[in-house]
Design a protein around this motif. Structure first.
Motif, PDB file in Angstrom:
ATOM      1  N   TYR A  66     -55.254  14.995 -20.563  1.00 33.05           N
ATOM      2  CA  TYR A  66     -54.731  16.014 -19.651  1.00 33.05           C
ATOM      3  C   TYR A  66     -55.271  15.786 -18.241  1.00 33.05           C
ATOM      4  O   TYR A  66     -54.517  15.709 -17.266  1.00 33.05           O
ATOM      5  CB  TYR A  66     -55.125  17.406 -20.151  1.00 33.05           C
ATOM      6  N   THR A 340     -47.023  19.257 -19.876  1.00 31.48           N
ATOM      7  CA  THR A 340     -46.997  18.906 -21.298  1.00 31.48           C
ATOM      8  C   THR A 340     -46.734  20.150 -22.141  1.00 31.48           C
ATOM      9  O   THR A 340     -47.265  21.235 -21.866  1.00 31.48           O
ATOM     10  CB  THR A 340     -48.317  18.251 -21.744  1.00 31.48           C
ATOM     11  N   TYR A 361     -43.573  16.127 -20.655  1.00 30.49           N
ATOM     12  CA  TYR A 361     -44.249  15.386 -21.725  1.00 30.49           C
ATOM     13  C   TYR A 361     -44.263  16.248 -22.986  1.00 30.49           C
ATOM     14  O   TYR A 361     -44.364  17.478 -22.900  1.00 30.49           O
ATOM     15  CB  TYR A 361     -45.707  15.086 -21.354  1.00 30.49           C
ATOM     16  N   TYR A 365     -48.378  14.029 -25.304  1.00 24.21           N
ATOM     17  CA  TYR A 365     -48.414  13.381 -23.994  1.00 24.21           C
ATOM     18  C   TYR A 365     -47.481  12.176 -23.899  1.00 24.21           C
ATOM     19  O   TYR A 365     -47.709  11.279 -23.079  1.00 24.21           O
ATOM     20  CB  TYR A 365     -49.844  12.965 -23.615  1.00 24.21           C
TER      21      TYR A 365
END
Length: 384
Positions: A66, A340, A361, A365
């Motif tokens: 992240y 995401t 995403y 991811y």
């Protein structure tokens, strides 16, 4: 314009994931535009590509991907929650600056700009404030003074560190509200009247004259019929009057929360709307973009016959917003509200029916079709 893709979604994700990890080009191997990040491609068009950031996710040492993608893919950052009033001042007179300061430090390290979010909004207010108003211990005159102090304290604390501020957020009603005629809504205008909007911009400008000051709202991607139920027209009229009155407003932020189940707008309709706002002498930005889909039983079961059309529709909606922005040189930033599905706000808010799949995403991811479509739009943009 969009690159045409005929491969399966999984193949697209693998290709894009490979691009994220591509080795930098050497002198003998020229760098391909498709290998660049969203951030780098946006810079070619002088467009900041941003994301909202969840500080808990950013600080999660068990999930380094992240943090890595926030730094690599985006040149602008918006705090998802840590600059909202309930977080900044949970107890009256006692500020909790630490989480927001931590985010500012992260952006400085990664040479990113910051969109401050948000100064005046009817949601996520501290309980001491709303309780005080409801029980009568805070009068409207006192409430005005409290808001003035909050804006001044907050903007002064971050002075010189914020590129754009969302000064006032979501002050216009919706056509499905009662009455259906668009009007000012929410806690602040209810107690202090519509004039508080101009005051908020003046107070923010006094605290940091160099920050760009935005009005921010949803469902203003395109004009309707221009009548009393047209929210975009209402916002246009409002900011036009603010400009006429000399209020220091610099821009309008269109949030860009879309859904694949709706008949959304094309790039020309979106660009026409942006052009009308910039003709007033304002900058424009897309500030909270995501495109959600209904999570039917088939989607949740992994049925590609239901998943693929939704991914394609989401890519088209993301692209329409991007193309509309790229066609106007005063569209200065394009921010997604999280990147995401792992940390998306959508499933927690849209539950009946359940919605999701709203970001660039997936939960692992892996970039979706929309990610590559935005890259293609940036690659083929005429802005240089």
């Amino acid at each position: 314009m969009k690159l045409r893709r005929s491969a399966l979604v999984a193949t697209v994700a693998l290709v894009a994931a490979g691009a994220l990890n591509a080795v930098p080009a050497s002198a003998g191997h020229p760098e391909r535009p498709a290998d660049l990040s969203l951030r780098a491609l946006g810079q070619r068009s002088d467009l900041a590509i941003g994301t909202a950031v969840d500080m808990a996710a950013l600080d999660d040492t068990t999930d380094p991907q992240y943090r890595k993608l926030v730094a690599e893919q985006f040149s602008s950052v918006t705090p998802e929650n840590v600059m909202k009033w309930e977080v900044l001042e949970p107890t009256q007179g006692t500020y909790n600056w630490a989480p927001a300061d931590e985010l500012i430090a992260f952006t400085k390290q990664n040479k990113q700009r910051v969109r401050g979010h948000v100064l005046v909004w009817q949601n996520q207010l501290p309980a001491w404030l709303t309780d005080g108003v409801n029980n009568g211990t805070i009068s409207d005159d006192q409430l005005r003074d409290i808001l003035h102090k909050h804006i001044t304290d907050t903007v002064s604390h971050f002075k010189g560190k914020i590129w754009q501020w969302d000064v006032v957020n979501e002050a216009a009603s919706d056509p499905w509200d009662s009455p259906s005629t668009i009007h000012y809504k929410g806690f602040w205008t209810q107690h202090l009247g519509g004039g508080i909007i101009a005051d908020a911009f003046r107070w923010a400008h006094q605290a940091d004259p160099k920050a760009l000051l935005f009005y921010n709202d949803y469902n203003i991607e395109a004009f309707g019929d221009g009548g009393p139920g047209d929210k975009t027209q209402f916002v246009y009229n409002m900011v036009k009057q603010l400009k006429h009155d000399g209020v220091p407003i610099d821009g309008v932020g269109s949030q860009g929360h879309l859904g694949t189940q709706y008949g959304d707008y094309d790039a020309l309709q979106i660009n026409d709307t942006l052009n009308r706002f910039t003709d007033l002498g304002l900058d424009v930005a897309f500030t909270e973009v995501d495109v959600r889909s209904q999570m039917t039983a088939g989607v949740q079961a992994g049925d590609s016959n239901e998943i693929n059309p939704r991914l394609q529709a989401a890519a088209a909606d993301f692209s329409a917003l991007m193309q509309g922005c790229l066609a106007n040189r005063r569209c200065i930033s394009f921010t997604v509200w999280g990147f995401t599905d792992k940390h998306s706000w959508v499933p927690g808010w849209f539950k009946d029916p359940l919605e999701g799949m709203a970001t660039l995403y997936d939960e692992n991811y892996q970039p979706k079709r929309a990610y590559n479509t935005l890259k293609a739009d940036l690659i083929f943009a005429g802005r240089r």
